[in-house]
Motif scaffolding. Structure first.
Motif, PDB file in Angstrom:
ATOM      1  N   GLY A 154       0.777  -1.231   0.000  1.00  0.00           N
ATOM      2  CA  GLY A 154       0.000   0.000   0.000  1.00  0.00           C
ATOM      3  C   GLY A 154       0.809   1.281   0.000  1.00  0.00           C
ATOM      4  N   ALA A 155       2.076   1.213  -0.380  1.00  0.00           N
ATOM      5  CA  ALA A 155       2.865   2.446  -0.520  1.00  0.00           C
ATOM      6  C   ALA A 155       2.278   3.305  -1.629  1.00  0.00           C
ATOM      7  CB  ALA A 155       4.326   2.111  -0.834  1.00  0.00           C
ATOM      8  N   ASP A 156       2.383   4.622  -1.463  1.00  0.00           N
ATOM      9  CA  ASP A 156       1.871   5.538  -2.488  1.00  0.00           C
ATOM     10  C   ASP A 156       2.905   5.858  -3.556  1.00  0.00           C
ATOM     11  OD1 ASP A 156      -0.876   6.301  -1.500  1.00  0.00           O
ATOM     12  OD2 ASP A 156       0.343   6.653   0.292  1.00  0.00           O
ATOM     13  N   TYR A 157       4.177   5.832  -3.175  1.00  0.00           N
ATOM     14  CA  TYR A 157       5.250   6.034  -4.154  1.00  0.00           C
ATOM     15  C   TYR A 157       6.493   5.348  -3.616  1.00  0.00           C
ATOM     16  CZ  TYR A 157       7.628   9.485  -1.243  1.00  0.00           C
ATOM     17  OH  TYR A 157       8.307  10.082  -0.215  1.00  0.00           O
ATOM     18  N   LEU A 158       7.490   5.197  -4.487  1.00  0.00           N
ATOM     19  CA  LEU A 158       8.765   4.603  -4.095  1.00  0.00           C
ATOM     20  C   LEU A 158       9.901   5.604  -4.296  1.00  0.00           C
ATOM     21  CD1 LEU A 158       8.456   1.109  -5.833  1.00  0.00           C
ATOM     22  CD2 LEU A 158       7.796   1.749  -3.486  1.00  0.00           C
ATOM     23  N   GLY A 159      10.826   5.620  -3.370  1.00  0.00           N
ATOM     24  CA  GLY A 159      12.108   6.289  -3.570  1.00  0.00           C
ATOM     25  C   GLY A 159      13.102   5.216  -3.965  1.00  0.00           C
ATOM     26  N   VAL A 160      13.627   5.281  -5.173  1.00  0.00           N
ATOM     27  CA  VAL A 160      14.447   4.187  -5.709  1.00  0.00           C
ATOM     28  C   VAL A 160      15.880   4.647  -5.894  1.00  0.00           C
ATOM     29  CG1 VAL A 160      14.766   2.581  -7.630  1.00  0.00           C
ATOM     30  CG2 VAL A 160      12.453   3.163  -6.858  1.00  0.00           C
TER      31      VAL A 160
END
Ligand code: NI
Lengths: 219, 219
Positions: A131-137
């Motif tokens: 359920g994360a809204d965005y990823l920091g990759v």
């Protein structure tokens, strides 16, 4: 809005994501640096103060919340969900050693934005499923800013992760105006930067150059 | 219950308040030390892990929540309100540099317990007026456990603060079975200890001796 529409709206607000670091800010206070970054076009701000107590985080966080609200810029707090909730941030950003995503979601509720740092596909898929809204990759490129960054994953690693998820991906690690277009073409919705903006002699100009590069590549 | 009845019920559950410190626990894991402390009569437990990330705090916190719930022992988390909420703790304990009381109360709601560390009357009165449920007062005696502890306030300083407030006061700093009665007679509802319990070769016996001393003095 559908989930897809919401994701696209969020992605547009993650184009230039500036993380604070007072120790890298050439003696300038964090709120001043953030005001300049916003003037230059930052679309999201993340408050980081790893050695700061909750009181200082709340004091600075309140000022950043005012600045970002007035500008329509997203505001996140790194790691400390309690501080994020206390200052009315839009969301929290969590690393793999921080509060687990499921617990954070339960405490914060469904509408609070949660971003998760990932460095490989397994972490990315788990965060999306959780359920994360965005990823920091990242780290995409070598960087001196984050002591805990592992081996850089490169643009190829970034592209591999971005292809596997539907939530927005923000690329982080060693990004500057000269390579920002490359990471956007690899599938990133935006770029996250620390020293490229907060350590720049002209913060506003540095933010502007980055945003221009991202927008040109995003079309 | 009236406010006074609630305060008295809380005071009885704060008689022996054990703070964890894995670094002082002679290599024993925190959950094992806590289980022994509870077996010896600890009435409240506070999870402290200043260098731990949120994930580790939540993992250990969940185990301590189980142990304390089964035993009817109060469970607090130091500093991190988000962790406290995530594991279903009874409350959070905040220092003067941590999340401000007003913000913590707003995030946690009216029924969550909030304890505040104070070292003088002004801080004590401010915390009581701000809605703290109890105070941690000290350091009463010299102590090696807390690097940030100032000059000891002594039993006289403790008594002066305890007289000024109606919420329960837990004395902290250099307390052991030999001086616990003295601080209770000075007005403390209970004693908070770290190394006197967690560093003891026999944790259970150490807790038992402390509780006996507090109960004898409390009558
Ligand atoms: Ni839509």
């Amino acid at each position: 809005m559908t989930g897809g529409g919401r994701r696209e709206a969020l992605a547009r607000r993650l184009r230039l994501y500036v993380l604070t670091d007072e120790g890298l800010s050439r003696g300038r206070p964090t709120d001043q640096v953030v005001a300049e970054a916003i003037a230059g076009g930052a679309t999201a701000i993340q408050l980081r103060g790893k050695d700061w107590g909750g009181r200082r985080l709340v004091e600075v966080g309140r000022r950043l919340r005012e600045l970002t609200r007035e500008a329509g810029v997203l505001f996140f707090v790194n790691d400390r969900l309690d501080v994020a909730l206390a200052v009315g941030a839009d969301g929290v950003h969590l690393g793999q050693d921080d509060l687990p995503l499921a617990e954070a979601r339960r405490v914060a509720g469904p509408d609070f934005l949660i971003g998760i740092s990932v460095e490989d596909e397994a972490q990315a898929l788990a965060a999306e499923a959780g359920g994360a809204d965005y990823l920091g990759v990242g780290a995409v490129f070598p960087t001196g800013s984050k002591a805990d960054a592992g081996e850089p994953i490169g643009v190829v690693g970034l592209a591999r992760i971005a292809r596997r998820v539907r939530i927005p991906v923000v690329a982080i690690g060693g990004i500057h105006a000269g390579n920002a277009a490359e990471v956007v073409r690899a599938g990133a919705a935006g770029v996250a930067v620390i020293s490229a903006v907060v350590a720049a002699p002209d913060v506003r100009a540095a933010a502007r150059a980055l945003l221009d590069a991202v927008e040109a590549a995003a079309g």
